[in-house]
Write a protein that holds these residues in place. Sequence first.
Motif, PDB file in Angstrom:
ATOM      1  N   UNK A   1      77.110  70.131  98.434  1.00 22.53           N
ATOM      2  CA  UNK A   1      76.107  69.481  99.273  1.00 22.53           C
ATOM      3  C   UNK A   1      75.483  70.537 100.173  1.00 22.53           C
ATOM      4  N   UNK A   2      74.216  70.827  99.944  1.00 22.31           N
ATOM      5  CA  UNK A   2      73.534  71.888 100.681  1.00 22.31           C
ATOM      6  C   UNK A   2      72.039  71.617 100.629  1.00 22.31           C
ATOM      7  N   UNK A   3      71.313  71.959 101.691  1.00 24.75           N
ATOM      8  CA  UNK A   3      69.884  71.665 101.767  1.00 24.75           C
ATOM      9  C   UNK A   3      69.003  72.884 102.006  1.00 24.75           C
ATOM     10  N   UNK A   4      69.409  73.795 102.884  1.00 26.94           N
ATOM     11  CA  UNK A   4      68.537  74.887 103.301  1.00 26.94           C
ATOM     12  C   UNK A   4      68.390  75.924 102.198  1.00 26.94           C
ATOM     13  N   UNK A   5      67.179  76.407 101.999  1.00 29.06           N
ATOM     14  CA  UNK A   5      66.912  77.369 100.935  1.00 29.06           C
ATOM     15  C   UNK A   5      67.749  78.635 101.097  1.00 29.06           C
ATOM     16  N   UNK A   6      67.904  79.113 102.323  1.00 25.90           N
ATOM     17  CA  UNK A   6      68.682  80.331 102.543  1.00 25.90           C
ATOM     18  C   UNK A   6      70.135  80.143 102.124  1.00 25.90           C
ATOM     19  N   UNK A   7      70.687  78.962 102.370  1.00 26.22           N
ATOM     20  CA  UNK A   7      72.067  78.687 101.964  1.00 26.22           C
ATOM     21  C   UNK A   7      72.171  78.543 100.451  1.00 26.22           C
ATOM     22  N   UNK A   8      71.150  77.943  99.832  1.00 24.15           N
ATOM     23  CA  UNK A   8      71.149  77.807  98.375  1.00 24.15           C
ATOM     24  C   UNK A   8      71.096  79.187  97.722  1.00 24.15           C
ATOM     25  N   UNK A   9      70.333  80.100  98.309  1.00 25.16           N
ATOM     26  CA  UNK A   9      70.258  81.463  97.778  1.00 25.16           C
ATOM     27  C   UNK A   9      71.643  82.121  97.797  1.00 25.16           C
ATOM     28  N   UNK A  10      72.344  81.985  98.917  1.00 25.88           N
ATOM     29  CA  UNK A  10      73.695  82.552  99.002  1.00 25.88           C
ATOM     30  C   UNK A  10      74.639  81.880  98.020  1.00 25.88           C
ATOM     31  N   UNK A  11      74.468  80.573  97.833  1.00 24.21           N
ATOM     32  CA  UNK A  11      75.316  79.836  96.891  1.00 24.21           C
ATOM     33  C   UNK A  11      75.110  80.346  95.469  1.00 24.21           C
ATOM     34  N   UNK A  12      73.865  80.576  95.077  1.00 25.42           N
ATOM     35  CA  UNK A  12      73.596  81.088  93.741  1.00 25.42           C
ATOM     36  C   UNK A  12      74.223  82.468  93.536  1.00 25.42           C
ATOM     37  N   UNK A  13      74.148  83.313  94.560  1.00 28.73           N
ATOM     38  CA  UNK A  13      74.769  84.641  94.462  1.00 28.73           C
ATOM     39  C   UNK A  13      76.282  84.524  94.321  1.00 28.73           C
ATOM     40  N   UNK A  14      76.875  83.624  95.120  1.00 27.36           N
ATOM     41  CA  UNK A  14      78.334  83.430  95.065  1.00 27.36           C
ATOM     42  C   UNK A  14      78.745  82.889  93.699  1.00 27.36           C
TER      43      UNK A  14
ATOM     44  N   UNK B   1      63.370  73.272  95.998  1.00 28.12           N
ATOM     45  CA  UNK B   1      62.131  73.626  95.298  1.00 28.12           C
ATOM     46  C   UNK B   1      61.689  75.059  95.578  1.00 28.12           C
ATOM     47  N   UNK B   2      62.086  75.605  96.730  1.00 31.73           N
ATOM     48  CA  UNK B   2      61.713  76.975  97.065  1.00 31.73           C
ATOM     49  C   UNK B   2      62.391  77.995  96.147  1.00 31.73           C
ATOM     50  N   UNK B   3      63.492  77.584  95.509  1.00 26.31           N
ATOM     51  CA  UNK B   3      64.233  78.483  94.621  1.00 26.31           C
ATOM     52  C   UNK B   3      64.280  77.932  93.205  1.00 26.31           C
ATOM     53  N   UNK B   4      63.264  77.156  92.831  1.00 27.98           N
ATOM     54  CA  UNK B   4      63.271  76.492  91.530  1.00 27.98           C
ATOM     55  C   UNK B   4      63.455  77.462  90.364  1.00 27.98           C
ATOM     56  N   UNK B   5      62.743  78.585  90.292  1.00 23.85           N
ATOM     57  CA  UNK B   5      62.939  79.490  89.145  1.00 23.85           C
ATOM     58  C   UNK B   5      64.368  80.031  89.054  1.00 23.85           C
TER      59      UNK B   5
END
Length: 419
Positions: A233-246, A263-267
């Motif tokens: 459960x996560x909403x902020x784009x910056x946190x999603x970016x870190x999640x993808x890296x992790x 949507x900011x990190x859709x690709x």
Amino acid sequence: MTVKKLALAAALASTSFAALAQDVLIRNATVHTAGTQGTLKNADVLVRNGVVQAVGTALAAPATATVVEADGRPLTPAFFGGITEIGIEEVSGESSTVDAAVTLEDQPMRPEFDVTLAYNPASVVIPVARVEGIGFTLLAAATGGSFIAGQGGVMRLDGSADPVGPRALFVRLGGGASELSGKSRAAQWMLLDQMVAEARGRVPVDSPHALLTPAGRATLARYLAGNGRIVVAVNRAADIRQLLRWAQRENVRIAIAGGAEAWKLAPQLAQAKVPVFVDALADLPADFDQIGATLENAARLDAAGVGVGFSQAGDASHNARKIRQLAGNAVANGLPWEDGLAGLTRVPAETFGVGDRVGTIAPGKLADLVLWSGDPLDVAHTAQQVWLGGRAMPMRSRQTELRDRYLQQAGPLPRAYSK
């Protein structure tokens, strides 16, 4: 009859009715398969022994089959109710009926916690969701004393007591979980890294600073090995970016719940094959993690190739019927209709490991079906009949029983005394 007796009667009726298996031929329907066959006009679906046997035209009905004339009405797979606590939360304000979260002071990180063990298949919440066309849900662990909430799994709402697929691990990240991680979202990554090190044997079991129990290490190790989905459960784009890296670094399978700014990190999400379960009504910044919320979130993610499903924030268990409204609003804001349907059927089934059984209408799949009065993504229309495993479910619930009771003609005694 008291309210408690009404609830018990509804639960017993559901259980006994579900035990009656039947062969069914649904004739002349608009069959939305949610699969490779797409939508079939004037089609038939034959169900035998609880399984879809054939989908086509002019199918012959066995002598034992019940024939249902659809007259062109839509037939869909039974819908996903979202990520909920159906069956482990009866009355939100009564703690003795809520089993979704664990809070332990001495060692709060307990990924081995499994809410499916508390699931009640006789819950009166289940028929309320089922009469709205919902056939399965992802039972979730809620955050209690840790941002690592615990495990859950997919439950079919047919009276079955056990999950039908692999377990999922639930994690909450971002500002909403910072109180559970030293009042800092940055500390969530520090703690996650330590738990990964423990699960992979890089920290001694008897370390005085260990975060996990031996059972917790074994549980987390299974997910790190790819055995099960981690739902974050996560909403902020910056946190999603870190999640993808992790997730890439640790090679784990994740899905996102919420994702208001996804949507900011859709690709990047599409490339990583990370599905996102959105609340398609999230438009205003409810908090600082959702400043970029938009009604076009689902459409933008879908256009980039992200698998989009739906789940609502708030009281998802008692309002599971509203998930159709989420999908309909996503379609109104640019999501193709067929992809809106997929977000309620195929996408969640495949994401959570039950796509071989539910989520589409195809030979060999469980006959979890719904016949609608009209467009199922339009809340002006209703589910007219639900079949789960080929069994016609009673189209009544505690709410409909109460409605009918208090709409009836008043007798010599007040309605509270009616039978």
